[in-house]
Design a protein around this motif. Structure first.
Motif, PDB file in Angstrom:
ATOM      1  N   GLN A  11     -14.457 -12.907  16.551  1.00  0.00           N
ATOM      2  CA  GLN A  11     -13.438 -11.912  16.513  1.00  0.00           C
ATOM      3  C   GLN A  11     -12.569 -12.023  15.170  1.00  0.00           C
ATOM      4  O   GLN A  11     -12.575 -10.694  14.728  1.00  0.00           O
ATOM      5  N   GLU A  12     -12.320 -13.324  14.742  1.00  0.00           N
ATOM      6  CA  GLU A  12     -11.703 -13.293  13.454  1.00  0.00           C
ATOM      7  C   GLU A  12     -12.345 -12.785  12.292  1.00  0.00           C
ATOM      8  O   GLU A  12     -12.051 -11.951  11.441  1.00  0.00           O
ATOM      9  N   HIS A  13     -13.907 -13.233  12.293  1.00  0.00           N
ATOM     10  CA  HIS A  13     -14.677 -12.425  11.111  1.00  0.00           C
ATOM     11  C   HIS A  13     -14.703 -11.142  11.383  1.00  0.00           C
ATOM     12  O   HIS A  13     -14.553 -10.567  10.286  1.00  0.00           O
ATOM     13  N   GLU A  14     -14.980 -10.609  12.444  1.00  0.00           N
ATOM     14  CA  GLU A  14     -14.864  -9.119  12.641  1.00  0.00           C
ATOM     15  C   GLU A  14     -13.788  -8.497  12.084  1.00  0.00           C
ATOM     16  O   GLU A  14     -13.590  -7.540  11.424  1.00  0.00           O
ATOM     17  N   GLU A  15     -12.508  -8.874  12.655  1.00  0.00           N
ATOM     18  CA  GLU A  15     -11.128  -8.309  11.937  1.00  0.00           C
ATOM     19  C   GLU A  15     -10.936  -8.305  10.716  1.00  0.00           C
ATOM     20  O   GLU A  15     -10.665  -7.804   9.942  1.00  0.00           O
ATOM     21  N   LEU A  16     -11.500  -9.601  10.088  1.00  0.00           N
ATOM     22  CA  LEU A  16     -11.401  -9.844   8.488  1.00  0.00           C
ATOM     23  C   LEU A  16     -12.356  -8.571   7.855  1.00  0.00           C
ATOM     24  O   LEU A  16     -11.958  -8.126   6.895  1.00  0.00           O
ATOM     25  N   PHE A 117      -2.980  -9.630   3.807  1.00  0.00           N
ATOM     26  CA  PHE A 117      -4.583 -10.059   4.280  1.00  0.00           C
ATOM     27  C   PHE A 117      -5.149 -10.998   3.338  1.00  0.00           C
ATOM     28  O   PHE A 117      -5.915 -11.587   3.887  1.00  0.00           O
ATOM     29  N   ALA A 118      -5.026 -10.781   2.066  1.00  0.00           N
ATOM     30  CA  ALA A 118      -5.679 -11.669   1.036  1.00  0.00           C
ATOM     31  C   ALA A 118      -5.138 -13.187   1.561  1.00  0.00           C
ATOM     32  O   ALA A 118      -6.039 -14.228   1.491  1.00  0.00           O
ATOM     33  N   GLU A 119      -4.052 -13.322   1.436  1.00  0.00           N
ATOM     34  CA  GLU A 119      -3.113 -14.457   1.882  1.00  0.00           C
ATOM     35  C   GLU A 119      -3.829 -15.243   3.153  1.00  0.00           C
ATOM     36  O   GLU A 119      -4.008 -16.465   3.302  1.00  0.00           O
ATOM     37  N   ARG A 120      -4.106 -14.352   4.272  1.00  0.00           N
ATOM     38  CA  ARG A 120      -4.537 -14.733   5.565  1.00  0.00           C
ATOM     39  C   ARG A 120      -6.001 -15.299   5.323  1.00  0.00           C
ATOM     40  O   ARG A 120      -6.464 -16.167   6.084  1.00  0.00           O
ATOM     41  N   LEU A 121      -6.629 -14.515   4.395  1.00  0.00           N
ATOM     42  CA  LEU A 121      -8.161 -14.861   4.407  1.00  0.00           C
ATOM     43  C   LEU A 121      -8.106 -16.227   3.469  1.00  0.00           C
ATOM     44  O   LEU A 121      -9.327 -16.937   3.572  1.00  0.00           O
ATOM     45  N   MET A 122      -7.325 -16.356   2.783  1.00  0.00           N
ATOM     46  CA  MET A 122      -7.386 -17.560   1.861  1.00  0.00           C
ATOM     47  C   MET A 122      -7.226 -18.702   2.810  1.00  0.00           C
ATOM     48  O   MET A 122      -7.572 -20.043   2.862  1.00  0.00           O
TER      49      MET A 122
END
Length: 149
Positions: A11-16, A117-122
């Motif tokens: 789910q996390e990958h899908e949301e990202l 979003f970018a900070e969450r992905l980092m």
């Protein structure tokens, strides 16, 4: 039987991916840098879902002292992860560099939701390096010990 990646990680990958798609669609520099990020990130996610994340699907069973029948097949995945780990870390460096570009573009264009979003992905990438990849490798090592007995 294949080992399923934990649903929370799927789910996390899908949301990202979905949020990144939204950033691409906004256009401008933010969209361009998001597109460049997607080109680096997507193949990396594919690798993770192929061999880095499936071993984590056994964590709950192993924690209960159960070694499922499909456990032996996971060792192949964890050995591949071990071999690919330096490359996975290099890919994370490329992802972080692309994320920094996205942050600069989004800040300049006042699209602050993509900065967040970018900070969450980092943070996601750091969590993979500090927790998920080592946990997957430990799953493989634990299974090898259990199967050798």
């Amino acid at each position: 039987m294949d080992v399923a990646i934990p649903k929370s990680l799927v789910q996390e990958h899908e949301e990202l991916h979905e949020e990144l798609g939204g950033a691409v669609e906004v256009g401008g520099r933010t969209g361009d840098t998001a597109r460049a990020l997607l080109e680096v990130l997507h193949p990396h996610f594919v690798k993770e879902e192929e061999f880095a994340l499936p071993p984590l699907g056994l964590l709950a069973s192993l924690a209960e002292g159960k070694v499922p029948a499909e456990a032996a097949s996971v060792v192949v995945l964890t050995e591949k992860l071990k071999a690919e780990l330096p490359r996975m870390h290099e890919e994370h460096k490329a992802v972080v560099a692309a994320l920094k570009n996205l942050i600069r573009a989004a800040e300049d264009e006042k699209k602050l939701m993509y900065v967040e979003f970018a900070e969450r992905l980092m943070l996601h990438a750091r969590t993979e390096e500090e927790v998920l990849y080592p946990a997957a490798l430990l799953v493989g090592e634990y299974i090898k010990v259990k199967l050798s007995r």
